[in-house]
Each structure stands twice: as structure tokens, then as C-alpha cells.
Scaffold this active site. Structure first.
Site, PDB file in Angstrom:
ATOM      1  N   LYS A 294       6.880  -3.937  -3.881  1.00 45.85           N
ATOM      2  CA  LYS A 294       8.287  -3.549  -3.806  1.00 45.85           C
ATOM      3  C   LYS A 294       8.807  -3.619  -2.383  1.00 45.85           C
ATOM      4  O   LYS A 294       9.867  -4.159  -2.113  1.00 45.85           O
ATOM      5  CB  LYS A 294       8.450  -2.128  -4.360  1.00 45.85           C
ATOM      6  CG  LYS A 294       9.884  -1.621  -4.351  1.00 45.85           C
ATOM      7  CD  LYS A 294      10.761  -2.446  -5.267  1.00 45.85           C
ATOM      8  CE  LYS A 294      12.225  -2.054  -5.200  1.00 45.85           C
ATOM      9  NZ  LYS A 294      13.078  -3.091  -5.809  1.00 45.85           N
TER      10      LYS A 294
ATOM     11  N   GLU B 226       9.936 -14.278 -10.636  1.00 44.43           N
ATOM     12  CA  GLU B 226       9.223 -13.039 -10.311  1.00 44.43           C
ATOM     13  C   GLU B 226       8.624 -12.351 -11.527  1.00 44.43           C
ATOM     14  O   GLU B 226       7.492 -11.894 -11.475  1.00 44.43           O
ATOM     15  CB  GLU B 226      10.207 -12.026  -9.694  1.00 44.43           C
ATOM     16  CG  GLU B 226      10.418 -12.134  -8.234  1.00 44.43           C
ATOM     17  CD  GLU B 226      11.269 -10.987  -7.732  1.00 44.43           C
ATOM     18  OE1 GLU B 226      12.423 -10.826  -8.203  1.00 44.43           O
ATOM     19  OE2 GLU B 226      10.796 -10.239  -6.876  1.00 44.43           O
TER      20      GLU B 226
ATOM     21  N   CYS C 283       0.831  -1.204   0.000  1.00 46.17           N
ATOM     22  CA  CYS C 283       0.000   0.000   0.000  1.00 46.17           C
ATOM     23  C   CYS C 283       0.867   1.258   0.000  1.00 46.17           C
ATOM     24  O   CYS C 283       2.007   1.242   0.463  1.00 46.17           O
ATOM     25  CB  CYS C 283      -0.858   0.021   1.249  1.00 46.17           C
ATOM     26  SG  CYS C 283      -1.942  -1.396   1.376  1.00 46.17           S
TER      27      CYS C 283
ATOM     28  N   TRP D 198      -2.785  -2.707  -1.621  1.00 44.70           N
ATOM     29  CA  TRP D 198      -2.316  -4.061  -1.923  1.00 44.70           C
ATOM     30  C   TRP D 198      -3.059  -4.963  -0.944  1.00 44.70           C
ATOM     31  O   TRP D 198      -2.846  -4.896   0.265  1.00 44.70           O
ATOM     32  CB  TRP D 198      -0.808  -4.142  -1.707  1.00 44.70           C
ATOM     33  CG  TRP D 198      -0.165  -5.428  -2.142  1.00 44.70           C
ATOM     34  CD1 TRP D 198       0.150  -5.803  -3.414  1.00 44.70           C
ATOM     35  CD2 TRP D 198       0.269  -6.493  -1.286  1.00 44.70           C
ATOM     36  NE1 TRP D 198       0.750  -7.046  -3.403  1.00 44.70           N
ATOM     37  CE2 TRP D 198       0.837  -7.492  -2.124  1.00 44.70           C
ATOM     38  CE3 TRP D 198       0.242  -6.724   0.083  1.00 44.70           C
ATOM     39  CZ2 TRP D 198       1.369  -8.682  -1.628  1.00 44.70           C
ATOM     40  CZ3 TRP D 198       0.769  -7.912   0.583  1.00 44.70           C
ATOM     41  CH2 TRP D 198       1.325  -8.869  -0.277  1.00 44.70           C
TER      42      TRP D 198
ATOM     43  N   ARG E 183       5.497   0.198  -6.056  1.00 41.39           N
ATOM     44  CA  ARG E 183       5.462  -0.630  -4.848  1.00 41.39           C
ATOM     45  C   ARG E 183       4.576  -1.855  -5.028  1.00 41.39           C
ATOM     46  O   ARG E 183       4.633  -2.779  -4.216  1.00 41.39           O
ATOM     47  CB  ARG E 183       4.947   0.194  -3.668  1.00 41.39           C
ATOM     48  CG  ARG E 183       5.888   1.320  -3.269  1.00 41.39           C
ATOM     49  CD  ARG E 183       5.192   2.303  -2.367  1.00 41.39           C
ATOM     50  NE  ARG E 183       4.862   1.719  -1.083  1.00 41.39           N
ATOM     51  CZ  ARG E 183       5.557   1.908   0.037  1.00 41.39           C
ATOM     52  NH1 ARG E 183       6.627   2.638   0.009  1.00 41.39           N
ATOM     53  NH2 ARG E 183       5.185   1.367   1.156  1.00 41.39           N
TER      54      ARG E 183
ATOM     55  N   GLU F 278      19.418 -16.501  -6.916  1.00 42.08           N
ATOM     56  CA  GLU F 278      18.950 -15.165  -7.297  1.00 42.08           C
ATOM     57  C   GLU F 278      18.484 -15.161  -8.765  1.00 42.08           C
ATOM     58  O   GLU F 278      17.471 -14.543  -9.100  1.00 42.08           O
ATOM     59  CB  GLU F 278      20.083 -14.145  -7.060  1.00 42.08           C
ATOM     60  CG  GLU F 278      19.795 -12.726  -7.501  1.00 42.08           C
ATOM     61  CD  GLU F 278      18.564 -12.096  -6.861  1.00 42.08           C
ATOM     62  OE1 GLU F 278      18.007 -12.656  -5.913  1.00 42.08           O
ATOM     63  OE2 GLU F 278      18.128 -11.043  -7.359  1.00 42.08           O
TER      64      GLU F 278
ATOM     65  N   HIS G  34      21.483 -35.912  -6.526  1.00 48.69           N
ATOM     66  CA  HIS G  34      20.749 -36.394  -5.350  1.00 48.69           C
ATOM     67  C   HIS G  34      19.246 -36.189  -5.496  1.00 48.69           C
ATOM     68  O   HIS G  34      18.521 -36.249  -4.505  1.00 48.69           O
ATOM     69  CB  HIS G  34      21.270 -35.706  -4.084  1.00 48.69           C
ATOM     70  CG  HIS G  34      22.704 -36.013  -3.813  1.00 48.69           C
ATOM     71  ND1 HIS G  34      23.142 -37.261  -3.430  1.00 48.69           N
ATOM     72  CD2 HIS G  34      23.818 -35.246  -3.926  1.00 48.69           C
ATOM     73  CE1 HIS G  34      24.458 -37.244  -3.290  1.00 48.69           C
ATOM     74  NE2 HIS G  34      24.891 -36.033  -3.592  1.00 48.69           N
TER      75      HIS G  34
ATOM     76  N   LYS H 185      14.692 -14.207  -9.940  1.00 45.56           N
ATOM     77  CA  LYS H 185      14.389 -13.171 -10.940  1.00 45.56           C
ATOM     78  C   LYS H 185      13.477 -13.729 -12.028  1.00 45.56           C
ATOM     79  O   LYS H 185      12.514 -13.091 -12.422  1.00 45.56           O
ATOM     80  CB  LYS H 185      15.676 -12.637 -11.612  1.00 45.56           C
ATOM     81  CG  LYS H 185      16.540 -11.709 -10.824  1.00 45.56           C
ATOM     82  CD  LYS H 185      16.014 -10.320 -10.623  1.00 45.56           C
ATOM     83  CE  LYS H 185      15.200 -10.216  -9.368  1.00 45.56           C
ATOM     84  NZ  LYS H 185      15.881 -10.098  -8.116  1.00 45.56           N
TER      85      LYS H 185
ATOM     86  N   ASN I  48      -1.864   2.044   5.719  1.00 46.49           N
ATOM     87  CA  ASN I  48      -0.934   0.978   5.325  1.00 46.49           C
ATOM     88  C   ASN I  48      -0.710   0.091   6.541  1.00 46.49           C
ATOM     89  O   ASN I  48      -0.628   0.606   7.657  1.00 46.49           O
ATOM     90  CB  ASN I  48       0.423   1.550   4.925  1.00 46.49           C
ATOM     91  CG  ASN I  48       0.379   2.290   3.615  1.00 46.49           C
ATOM     92  OD1 ASN I  48      -0.661   2.383   2.978  1.00 46.49           O
ATOM     93  ND2 ASN I  48       1.518   2.845   3.214  1.00 46.49           N
ATOM     94  N   GLY I  49      -0.555  -1.195   6.339  1.00 45.09           N
ATOM     95  CA  GLY I  49      -0.303  -2.087   7.468  1.00 45.09           C
ATOM     96  C   GLY I  49      -1.496  -2.984   7.736  1.00 45.09           C
ATOM     97  O   GLY I  49      -2.388  -3.135   6.895  1.00 45.09           O
TER      98      GLY I  49
END
Ligand code: M6R
Length: 608
Positions: free
Chosen positions: A603, A488, A2, A74, A27, A481, A504, A485, A99-100
Site C-alpha cells: 500500500k 493491479e 513492512c 514485505w 499495506r 489509471e 501509430h 487498476k 522497516n526500510g
């Protein structure tokens, strides 16, 4: 996550708020909304989807007024929908953006419903609007009402609220979610991120936990702390230019940020190295003594920042001789960690506001660490303010949700930490690494020149549903990483394994439909890695190898090779990150995904 933007000005604030929301889009969000006070009435628009949908509503029906609040949501409680979008109103007397997460909202909602308040959304936020309305009805003003209700809110919040009865007043509150005051000329602003306000000011007050702020006409700003005492908080000038918030000539922020890496790596090194040595004081005046007494390091972070921590484990153990534990913050914060004597606590975060990492730091401060160090990209962020020491990564604002330059500058900072701990302990200087660091920006530039070759390579991935990334040693985290990427931004399922682990289990997945990507720097694990790659070929797998020019891996029918310039073994994880970023980027572009704002992601993750 948010985003909040609010303004009390002498001019019409609609466009200021709208531009603020656009700047918060990076964000990640699913809906947006705005309330402006006009002739004593709260007027509101809300829209599902992009800020452009809200802008379209405003184009046909403007919200004129000099005082307003706006929000990008969000979803946490309640699906993405117009009814759940903020601002939330109570009887058109109070408007709230939040927000939160209010953890005790169900109990509060029951009480409010019993008192006759009806709810129009599924959100936790709406209780705040009704709580305020209830207090205002007793004769309190907006500031007093906010001050009273926040004590009963559990969880985390950053709030912006306004009342129809008080034109030209916005009240803000912060507990667990970031909130800054933008200081204008005869006007004042509020936002969850300074980037939202750079079009109107570069002067900010970073609110502390528990602070309440009142913005009034003529730029009047009043702040009280959790105890209700009036406090002065310093005004800080924002360091990064506004240009950082634009795409320039690039198609996406992510691409721009990948290409900025030579410059930001230089910036991350600037003033922190002498000709042959690291300057330990870069970490602050107490760093020498603290590092000297450091016997262990615990590194805590999330996502990409966690991967940077995994690389640092290899570095700190090999080059500074210090044992290291690395853990994701959401696990660490609920464990009962044993803290050996002389342990330094290190957090890594681009934003400095990641809820899990912040909570881990607060928890760690109750344990017996010798000190806390934040490696962070945002000066003035909560993580930086609450840590004993900090080192800024100087990547500049990172807008793309997929972290790129923030990661490589974190690695630079972590190598500086490695060299500093080693030096503080009186170990021999690693002059060759210091020299190689100086040469790194130019090497990165050489890798970026390979962009069009990587774009060609990416075509082999566009139709794939899965991919496997391999690396050994400090390149295993780089494989992790690379896989993150790709997941995402292209939504291709990707896994990463230490190459030696292949036999394995994961080898069972390898066939001609499974692209296998490997990084092959010229290090002492090369021969082992080559054997692992043969295991893939023998099963009909398609190999894509990013290889040092000196390793002699040649292109074949089933092996595509992209040759990278030779780099000092210690710094190879940094250099090999770049082609993996570019590969993910081009695959995502081919697949037509929303590269800068991938679905479901935010974000800065400021909720647990
Ligand atoms: O701001 P932080 O570095 O604390 O954020 C941590 C993660 O949320 C972040 O790295 C996330 O994994 C990125 N989207 C990765 O690209």
C-alpha cells in the site's frame, strides 16, 4: 510494505499486537512475527503468509507478557520465509523489527561475522540485532546502545527493539521510514501507521527524522532528536474514526472505498468553495501571494497519484494558463532538472510516506523553487510536514492497495489548485466549474448505481489476457489509471494509449481477443475519438465504451455502451474514473484474486 507494532502496557499485549498486525495487512506483506518478553526471556513466533497463520500459532502456543514487538514483512533482502521474517534476535538477548533498507548491511555483516556473530537469515535487518547485542555487552542500556548504532546505519529505517535484560522497555528510531508513538493511559505503543493502534488509542506523536524514543512502564515516553537533545513532540488526535478501518457491509475494502466517493468528494470540497468562487486560503495564508507569482508548476508523484498529476497538467494549462511538467518521482529525483524562475513544486501522495516522492521533495528543496505544496491524504505524514504548504484530500483511510477514493479526491484538490492559481493571477472566475463541483457528488452517486450493469460487462473480461484502454486529452490519464487498476488487481495485462496514437503502432494488437475500453465524454475531442473507435471496429476489435448520454454512440454487436450522466467537460475525468474502478473490481472478483492485497504489491511504498 513492512509494518511495525509494539506495546509496553500493564496488560497482556499479545492480542493488541496481533490486532495491530491485522490492521497493517492492507499495506501488503508476505510473513509476520511477534516477540514478547516473558519472565525475562524473549519468546517468539514467526509465520510465512497471512497474519492468520501467526494467529493460529499463537492460539496453540500463546506469548503472554506486557511488553512486545511485532511485524509484517514485505521482502526486500532475502525471499519470503519464516527465517527471514521479523523479529530478528541476537542470542535471544535482543529482538528487532525494522522497516526500510540498511544499504551498508553487507559491510556491517562482514565485520560482525569476523567478530564471531552468526546469521540465521538473509535479511539486512539481522545486523541491527547483532550490533545491539555487541553494544549491550559493553554495559550500555538499550536506549544508549540504539543511539550509538543508528549513526552507523546507512539507508532508511524505522526500528522497534527490545532486550531481555530490560523488561518493560521498547526503543524506537526513525530515519526515512514513518514511525508514530501511540499515547495510551498508563501504556505506550509504537507503530509504523496510526491505523495499527486505533483499537487502543487515538492520540499519536509523529516522530521526526532522526528521533529516538523510549517507551517504559506506566506510559512513560522519552524522545531525543538526532543530536541527542531531549525534545517534546506534540500529541495529535487522529482525525478519522475507527469505523474507516472496517469493511462494513462490503465484500472488500476496495468496493467500500469506491462507494465512499460521493461522501469523500463532498468532504474534499467542504469549506473550500463559496457560492461562485474557490477560497484560495484553503491552501494556507501564503497561498495567494505564492500562486500569484507562480509561472510554472512541476508535479511529482508515483503510480495512481502520478496519473492525477497528468490530469492536472491539462487543467492548469487550460484553465489557469500555467505551463506544467509532470514526472514520476523515481525519475525526477535522479535527473538534473532545470527550474525556471517562479516554479512551484507540487507533490501528490495518498500516504505522504512514499520514499521516492519524499526523496524528490527533499531534492527539490535544494533547488530554486518558489515553494512546495503537498496534496496528501494523511495529516502529519512526512510529506505534509516537510512541505511549505499542504492541502488534505480528506478521503479517510484507504485500505485497499488499489487506490480509488484517494485518486478522485486528489483530482478534486487539483481542480481547487487550478481555480486558485487562476484566481490569484486575477483571471476571470470559472464560476461554471465551481457550480459543477458542487453537483459532482450527486453525479458520482448516479454512476455508482450502474454497478450491476458494469458487473455484467465484466464477464467479457474474465477469460482475457490483455486489454487496451483509450482516452483523449485529460482522459488519456484516466485510461492510464483504468489500465493500472485492471493490472493491479486482476493481473490482466493492460495498456493505455491516447486514442489518436492507436494507428501509430498499438492497432497491430487489435483483434477479436483484445477488448478495447474507451471513455467518451461530451467534449471537443469527441468526433476525433469516434474516428479512432471506428479504426478499432474495422480490425474486428471488441469495444466497450463509457459514453456521455449526449454523445449518441449506440450499442451494436461489436460495441457495448454504458451511458453516463452528462457532466461539465472539466470534471469528466473525475466521473469517468468510477466505472473503470468498478470494472476492474468485478473482473478481479470473477478471477478470484486477492482484491484488497494483490500479489507483490504494497500500500505504502516506503523503500526506494
Ligand atoms: O501513497 P502514494 O499516493 O504516494 O502512492 C503512490 C503509488 O504507490 C500508488 O498510487 C500505487 O500506484 C497504487 N497501488 C495504485 O493503485
Amino acid at each position: 510494505m513492512c509494518g511495525i507494532v509494539a506495546a509496553v502496557a500493564q496488560r497482556n499485549v499479545q492480542e493488541i499486537l496481533l490486532e495491530g498486525l491485522r490492521r497493517l495487512e492492507y499495506r501488503g506483506y508476505d510473513s509476520s512475527g511477534m516477540t514478547v518478553l516473558n519472565s525475562g526471556a524473549l519468546t517468539r513466533h514467526r509465520a510465512l503468509g497471512k497474519v492468520a497463520s501467526l494467529a493460529a500459532q499463537l492460539a496453540t502456543s500463546a506469548l503472554p507478557g506486557t511488553c512486545g514487538i511485532a511485524h509484517t514483512r514485505w521482502a526486500t533482502h532475502g525471499k519470503p520465509s519464516e527465517a527471514n521474517a521479523h523479529p530478528h534476535h541476537s542470542s535471544n538477548q535482543v529482538a528487532v523489527v525494522h522497516n526500510g533498507i540498511i544499504e551498508n548491511y553487507e559491510r556491517i555483516k562482514d565485520t560482525l561475522q569476523a567478530s564471531g556473530y552468526s546469521f540465521t537469515s538473509e535479511t539486512d535487518t539481522e545486523v541491527i540485532a547483532h550490533l545491539l547485542a555487541e553494544k549491550l555487552a559493553t554495559g550500555l542500556n538499550l536506549f544508549e546502545a540504539t543511539q550509538q548504532i543508528v549513526n552507523g546505519l546507512g539507508g532508511a529505517y524505522a526500528l522497534g527493539v527490545m532486550s531481555a535484560a530490560e523488561p518493560s522497555v521498547v526503543v524506537g528510531a526513525r530515519q526515512g521510514s514513518p514511525l508514530v508513538v501511540g499515547v495510551g493511559i498508563d501504556e505506550a505503543f509504537l507503530a509504523s501507521d496510526p491505523l495499527a493502534l486505533l483499537q487502543v488509542t487515538d492520540r499519536f506523536i509523529y516522530l521526526e527524522e532522526g528521533d529516538l524514543v523510549e517507551l517504559r512502564e506506566h506510559g512513560d515516553i522519552r524522545i531525543v532528536d538526532r543530536q541527542g537533545n531531549a525534545v517534546e513532540r506534540p500529541i495529535q488526535t487522529f482525525e478519522h474514526g475507527d469505523g474507516a478501518a472496517s469493511k462494513g457491509n462490503y465484500r472488500h475494502y476496495m468496493l467500500k472505498e469506491i462507494f465512499e466517493q460521493p461522501d469523500v468528494i463532498s468532504a474534499a470540497l467542504e469549506g473550500r468553495l463559496s457560492d461562485s468562487s474557490v477560497l484560495v486560503e484553503s491552501f494556507g495564508p501564503d497561498a495567494q501571494a505564492l500562486f500569484q507569482s507562480t509561472r510554472q508548476v512541476h508535479i511529482i508523484a508515483c503510480g495512481t497519484s502520478y496519473h492525477a498529476g497528468l490530469v492536472a497538467r491539462y487543467w492548469l494549462e487550460r484553465y489557469a494558463g500555467v505551463p506544467v511538467q509532470v514526472e514520476v518521482a523515481s525519475e525526477y529525483r535522479y535527473r538534473h532538472p532545470v527550474v525556471p524562475e517562479g516554479t512551484l513544486f507540487v507533490t501528490l501522495s495518498q500516504s505522504g510516506e512514499t520514499a521516492d516522492t519524499l526523496a524528490a521533495l527533499r531534492f527539490a528543496k535544494t533547488l530554486s523553487y518558489i515553494g512546495s505544496l503537498a496534496i496528501c491524504n494523511v495529516p502529519g505524514s512526512s510529506l505534509v510536514r516537510e512541505s511549505d504548504m499542504s492541502l488534505m484530500t480528506r478521503a479517510g483511510p484507504e485500505i485497499g492497495v488499489a487506490s480509488t477514493k484517494a485518486f478522485t479526491t486528489q483530482l478534486v484538490a487539483l481542480m481547487l489548485l487550478t481555480l486558485s492559481v487562476s484566481k490569484a493571477k486575477g483571471q476571470p472566475e470559472q464560476q461554471d466549474i465551481v457550480t459543477a463541483l458542487g453537483a459532482l457528488p450527486a453525479l458520482c452517486q448516479q454512476v455508482l448505481v450502474l454497478d450491476s450493469q458494469i458487473e455484467t460487462l465484466s464477464q467479457a473480461f474474465a477469460e482475457k489476457h490483455h486489454a487496451l484502454f483509450l482516452g483523449r486529452g485529460a482522459h488519456y490519464p484516466i485510461a492510464l489509471e483504468g489500465a493500472l487498476k485492471l493490472k493491479e488487481i486482476s493481473y490482466i495485462h493492460a495498456e493505455a494509449y491516447p486514442a489518436g496514437e492507436l494507428k501509430h503502432g498499438p492497432l497491430a494488437l487489435v483483434d477479436s481477443e483484445m477488448p478495447v475500453i474507451s471513455v467518451a465524454p461530451n467534449d471537443d475531442l469527441l468526433e476525433k475519438l469516434k474516428s479512432n473507435l471506428q479504426e478499432v471496429r474495422a480490425r474486428g476489435g471488441q469495444l466497450f465504451v463509457f459514453a456521455d448520454e449526449r454523445v449518441g454512440i449506440s450499442e451494436q454487436d461489436d460495441v457495448r455502451v454504458l451511458t453516463l450522466p452528462h457532466v461539465h467537460e472539466a470534471l469528466a475525468p473525475l466521473l469517468y474514473t468510477l466505472p473503470l474502478q468498478l470494472l476492474s473490481y468485478h473482473v478481479a472478483v470473477l478471477k478470484g484474486t486477492d482484491v484488497d492485497q494483490p500479489r507483490n504489491l504494497a500500500k505504502s511504498v516506503t523503500v526506494e
